[in-house]
Design an enzyme around this catalytic site. Structure first.
Site, PDB file in Angstrom:
ATOM      1  N   CYS A  74     -13.234  -9.385   1.782  1.00 15.20           N
ATOM      2  CA  CYS A  74     -12.273  -8.511   1.117  1.00 15.20           C
ATOM      3  C   CYS A  74     -10.909  -9.187   1.096  1.00 15.20           C
ATOM      4  O   CYS A  74     -10.516  -9.845   2.066  1.00 15.20           O
ATOM      5  CB  CYS A  74     -12.188  -7.184   1.863  1.00 15.20           C
ATOM      6  SG  CYS A  74     -11.105  -5.977   1.064  1.00 15.20           S
ATOM      7  N   HIS A 152      -9.396   0.105  -2.244  1.00 12.46           N
ATOM      8  CA  HIS A 152      -9.389  -0.931  -3.269  1.00 12.46           C
ATOM      9  C   HIS A 152      -8.646  -0.430  -4.510  1.00 12.46           C
ATOM     10  O   HIS A 152      -8.708   0.748  -4.853  1.00 12.46           O
ATOM     11  CB  HIS A 152     -10.817  -1.347  -3.618  1.00 12.46           C
ATOM     12  CG  HIS A 152     -11.505  -2.041  -2.481  1.00 12.46           C
ATOM     13  ND1 HIS A 152     -12.860  -2.223  -2.426  1.00 12.46           N
ATOM     14  CD2 HIS A 152     -11.010  -2.603  -1.340  1.00 12.46           C
ATOM     15  CE1 HIS A 152     -13.183  -2.864  -1.322  1.00 12.46           C
ATOM     16  NE2 HIS A 152     -12.065  -3.097  -0.639  1.00 12.46           N
ATOM     17  N   HIS A 316      -2.227  -7.830   6.461  1.00 12.65           N
ATOM     18  CA  HIS A 316      -2.952  -7.816   5.182  1.00 12.65           C
ATOM     19  C   HIS A 316      -2.477  -6.690   4.287  1.00 12.65           C
ATOM     20  O   HIS A 316      -2.979  -6.523   3.164  1.00 12.65           O
ATOM     21  CB  HIS A 316      -4.452  -7.701   5.418  1.00 12.65           C
ATOM     22  CG  HIS A 316      -4.979  -6.309   5.599  1.00 12.65           C
ATOM     23  ND1 HIS A 316      -4.455  -5.412   6.509  1.00 12.65           N
ATOM     24  CD2 HIS A 316      -5.988  -5.646   4.974  1.00 12.65           C
ATOM     25  CE1 HIS A 316      -5.132  -4.274   6.450  1.00 12.65           C
ATOM     26  NE2 HIS A 316      -6.061  -4.380   5.530  1.00 12.65           N
ATOM     27  N   ALA A 318       0.073  -2.676   4.414  1.00 14.79           N
ATOM     28  CA  ALA A 318       0.936  -1.768   5.170  1.00 14.79           C
ATOM     29  C   ALA A 318       0.226  -1.252   6.421  1.00 14.79           C
ATOM     30  O   ALA A 318       0.844  -1.085   7.472  1.00 14.79           O
ATOM     31  CB  ALA A 318       1.359  -0.597   4.281  1.00 14.79           C
TER      32      ALA A 318
END
Length: 390
Positions: A74, A152, A316, A318
């Site tokens: 991801c 996503h 990666h 918040a």
């Protein structure tokens, strides 16, 4: 950065705000006999499965499937265009671009109805040696080029000069989940057989180097990392096609791509070790990375500073402030929608259920970035103009 000593192991943490459940997982990681040198925790830390999201774990000769997670590979990708946002009319944005993207990119649990060409999948792998990938291969052909659900997203953004950017957050879809689940279950079974000192309730079952199971997982994990990149690349290509139809003459710069769920061999403090990044981004010196905010807040293009204390890593994103369940129960739909509408953002919040991914469910991205200015330098600050959520 704060330094704590837990179980005689140094833990370096880039925030003062660590929820109790995530701290318990940090303490659990410090019991691992193969933990190397120290544990690094990024400022977006929150509880995950076994290992907290925002964790960077270096191991000696062992890989932990749950320290990679089930959305293997991801990550983020972003593309800058030569088109000014102010030159895009509201009708073109909503009726041609956003509608066109939704028509071309399956969202949530949806897959393509037809199998996509094999050329869109990772190349150069012996599929017959990849047990899970082989079983999922036909399904993967329908998954490549699809967004997925959860956090996503596809986002159109403007930089501080008013130029249009495209950003995507997505991973390896169900393929990665199948691989992650399969090898975690295998590791649990083997750890029980070996009477491992790693307690099963920690959910940190491992596969040791020089075993067939390690080799099998490593090969399938690498395939999933490449599949996740292929997935983002195909979505980006199709989004660009939609935008080019709506904005003739638009040009696109090369795609920036960075993953944040994987394990890799790296050299740190004089030793080759296996670094697990679970919701953490490589920030080696000179590496260009992406740190997105939450829906309706800024995202950042950054350059790594190569800080050894973080094993050359940064956040990666918040990071969640509250669980999805808590967000749905406690956040105000009216307030969250108003925040987005007041900014003129075309957004994805329609119902109480959508509050799972509201800005109020996440930490303050500005504070997260401020906490890691010794890990990255800011190249570009991006603000959202339109969001599609999975």
């Amino acid at each position: 950065m704060n330094v704590k000593i837990i179980n005689d192991r140094p833990v370096k943490i880039w925030t003062d705000d660590v929820e109790e459940s995530a701290m318990q997982q940090i303490e659990n990681l410090c019991t691992l006999p193969f933990l190397y040198h120290h544990l690094a925790i990024m400022p977006d830390v929150h509880a995950g499965m076994g290992m907290p999201i925002g964790g960077v774990l270096a191991c000696v000769d062992a890989v932990i499937p749950n320290a990679v997670g089930v959305d293997i590979g991801c990550g983020m990708c972003a593309v800058k265009t030569n088109w000014r946002v102010e030159d895009i009319s509201a009708d073109v944005l909503r009726k041609q671009i956003m509608r066109g993207i939704r028509e071309r990119i399956p969202l949530g649990m949806d897959h393509h109805k037809e199998r996509q060409d094999e050329s869109y999948l990772p190349q150069g792998h012996d599929i017959d040696k990849l047990t899970v990938v082989k079983a999922q291969y036909i399904s993967a052909q329908r998954q490549v080029g699809t967004l997925g659900g959860g956090n996503h997203f596809i986002e159109l953004q403007r930089d501080e000069q008013g130029m249009l950017w495209i950003m995507i957050h997505s991973g390896s879809r169900n393929l990665g989940k199948q691989v992650g689940d399969h090898y975690n279950k295998l590791a649990v079974m083997l750890n029980e057989r070996w009477h491992s000192v790693v307690k099963p309730e920690l959910r940190l079952a491992f596969l040791p180097l020089r075993t067939q199971e390690f080799n099998d997982y490593w090969a399938e994990m690498q395939y999933c990392v490449e599949f996740a990149l292929c997935n983002r690349r195909l979505m980006m290509e199709r989004i660009q096609e939609v935008i080019a139809d709506a904005l003739p003459g638009i040009e696109f710069e090369p795609m920036i791509n960075i993953a944040h769920n994987y394990a890799a061999w790296e050299h740190h403090y004089g030793k080759n070790v296996i670094v697990h990044r679970k919701g953490a981004t490589l920030a080696r010196e000179g590496i260009v990375g992406i740190i997105p905010g939450s829906q309706g807040t800024a995202s950042y293009i950054v350059e790594g500073l190569g800080n050894p204390d973080s094993f050359n890593s940064c956040s990666h994103g918040a990071g969640r402030l509250m669980s999805r369940t808590a967000a749905v129960k406690t956040l105000s739909l009216e307030d969250e929608v108003k925040k987005l509408n007041d900014q003129g953002i075309v957004h994805a919040i329609r119902s109480q259920r959508d509050l799972e991914e509201a800005a109020g469910a996440y930490k303050d991205i500005e504070q997260v970035i401020n906490n890691e200015l010794d890990l990255v330098k800011i190249l570009t600050r991006l603000l959202p103009i339109a969001v599609i959520k999975g």
